[in-house]
Design an enzyme around this catalytic site. Structure first.
Site, PDB file in Angstrom:
ATOM      1  N   HIS A  33       0.785  -1.140  -0.053  1.00 54.72           N
ATOM      2  CA  HIS A  33      -0.046   0.150  -0.016  1.00 54.72           C
ATOM      3  C   HIS A  33       0.764   1.179   0.020  1.00 54.72           C
ATOM      4  O   HIS A  33       0.385   2.417  -0.317  1.00 54.72           O
ATOM      5  CB  HIS A  33      -0.852  -0.060   1.213  1.00 54.72           C
ATOM      6  N   SER A  34       2.031   0.988   0.382  1.00 54.29           N
ATOM      7  CA  SER A  34       3.031   2.307   0.456  1.00 54.29           C
ATOM      8  C   SER A  34       4.224   2.173  -0.420  1.00 54.29           C
ATOM      9  O   SER A  34       4.766   1.289  -0.484  1.00 54.29           O
ATOM     10  CB  SER A  34       3.444   2.413   2.094  1.00 54.29           C
TER      11      SER A  34
END
Lengths: 209, 223
Positions: free
Chosen positions: B10-11
């Site tokens: 997600h990052s």
């Protein structure tokens, strides 16, 4: 009366409008048990769906559904991107290249969409997910279609069952997704994914009336 | 060319960091990050994952690792929409340990299935004991003279040097013991410059295993 590509496009535009109207509600539902992005993600995705339909409107229901799938997959961002994307992708395969869908075809598309969501997210009924709205919707749609109902009636019963299914997620403890990390604290709120599924099915049904 | 890796997170920064760490262990392996949304926000981007998947595949296939739920779904969807879904495997593995283990395995020239298995096995933990292979047992005491001790790169070199041998090799430092095939296990020993470690090798290729490790230690791991 069957369901043509134009009808599917109208249903999706209605879906995009309802998602925009309920954006804040979905954000709020997701804020208490998730990461507060469901409303924003869905709105971004369905805005993209609507704008894509403005520029390229495919000619069969299946092609429309496939375009929606790829648009959602590429624009939604959160878990609902691959889940809704898979649902629309499988629904597109289910209807093939038919130019008009009868009640059975609509029910079959919903059934395939549900199977896609289950395969992708590995959630079962009772996990407090969109599956809790989709399973009763598919059951009701299949039963209505078996009795000879047309697309309008099939979508209407599916939407009603999905609403009840979404409401039934309120007391549940989440077992999937970000909300599952909250354990017992996830109880007491409707699941945002189940809610958006119910909203979309209602919009699809109402676009036919 | 060997199996490639894609790190789905997600990052953006998390994916880049894991890819950096895994690539350090395996200089010849293509490890591509696919993290965050376009513009840097948190989320998983299907197009980014698909592009990384295609760029990481040099012909031997790709193993994908992921952080949280929707990263797994996006990774699986990207594989499902490949022309040939058998060219990639989404590994159900811990992100960091799995990426490192997979990178080391890929560096050793293993095939797609073996690289994916290495990633998954990294999450199983040390409670699975392998039966010691038959053969002689050799014990050798060594002093580490290289600057960083058994840190990441030397640990990876050591683990890699034993690939393909029929030998169970253990490295002991004081009361601690690690499987020499496990990069993270070796790093976990915290052996530094000047430490004396004991090598215990058993199995048909125990002699060759010890010879290879000695060569590495005597050459200060190429530092």
């Amino acid at each position: 009366m069957g369901c043509t590509a134009q009808d599917v496009i109208a249903a999706l535009r209605a879906g995009a409008a309802v998602v925009a109207d309920h954006r804040d509600e979905l954000v709020e539902l997701d804020r208490v048990i998730g990461d507060a992005d469901h409303g924003e993600n869905m709105d971004r995705g369905f805005r993209a769906v609507a704008s894509k339909l403005d520029t390229a409107a495919p000619e069969t229901p299946g092609a429309v559904l496939k375009q929606v799938a790829t648009t959602l997959i590429s624009t939604v961002g959160g878990a609902s991107g691959p889940l809704y994307g898979t649902a629309f992708l499988r629904a597109a395969s289910a209807v093939g290249d038919a130019t008009e869908l009868d009640g059975m075809a609509v029910a079959a598309a919903l059934q395939s969409g549900l199977e896609g969501v289950v395969a992708r997210g590995r959630a079962e009924p009772g996990d407090k997910t969109m599956v809790d709205a989709l399973v009763p919707a598919v059951d009701a749609a299949t039963a209505a279609a078996a009795e000879g109902a047309g697309p309008d009636r099939v979508l209407a019963v599916a939407a009603a069952a999905a609403r009840t299914g979404a409401e039934s997620t309120e007391p549940l403890v989440a077992r999937k997704g970000r909300a599952s990390y909250l354990g017992e604290r996830s109880a007491g709120h409707v699941d945002p994914g189940a809610r958006s599924t119910a909203l979309l099915l209602s919009a699809f049904a109402e676009s036919r009336s | 060319m060997g199996v490639g890796l894609v790190v789905v997170s997600h990052s953006e920064r998390l994916a880049a960091g894991v890819a950096e760490l895994a690539a350090q262990m395996a200089p010849d392996v293509v490890v591509l990050p696919a993290g965050g949304l376009a513009g840097g926000a948190l989320g998983t981007d299907f197009d980014k994952v698909s592009a990384a998947l295609s760029d990481a595949d040099s012909g031997s296939g790709v193993v994908l690792l992921y952080d949280l739920g929707s990263a797994q779904m996006t990774a699986e969807l990207a594989v499902e929409t490949l022309g040939d879904p058998t060219r990639a495997i989404v590994a159900d593995a811990p992100l960091v340990e799995g990426a490192v283990a997979a990178a080391v395995e890929a560096q050793g020239g293993k095939d797609l299935d073996a690289v994916a298995r290495a990633a998954v096995a990294a999450g199983v933990g040390s409670d699975i004991e392998q039966a010691a292979p038959a053969g002689e047992t050799i014990t050798e005491e060594l002093e580490l003279r290289n600057e960083v001790g058994l840190h990441a790169r030397p640990a990876a070199l050591l683990a890699r040097s034993l690939a393909g041998l029929q030998a169970d090799v253990r490295v002991r430092l004081g009361d601690a013991e690690a499987d020499a095939a496990s990069v993270l296990g070796l790093m976990g020993l915290g052996a530094r410059k000047g430490d004396r470690v004991t090598l215990v090798a058993s199995g048909a290729d125990a002699g060759e295993a010890v010879r290879r490790v000695l060569e590495l230690v005597e050459g200060n791991f190429g530092e």
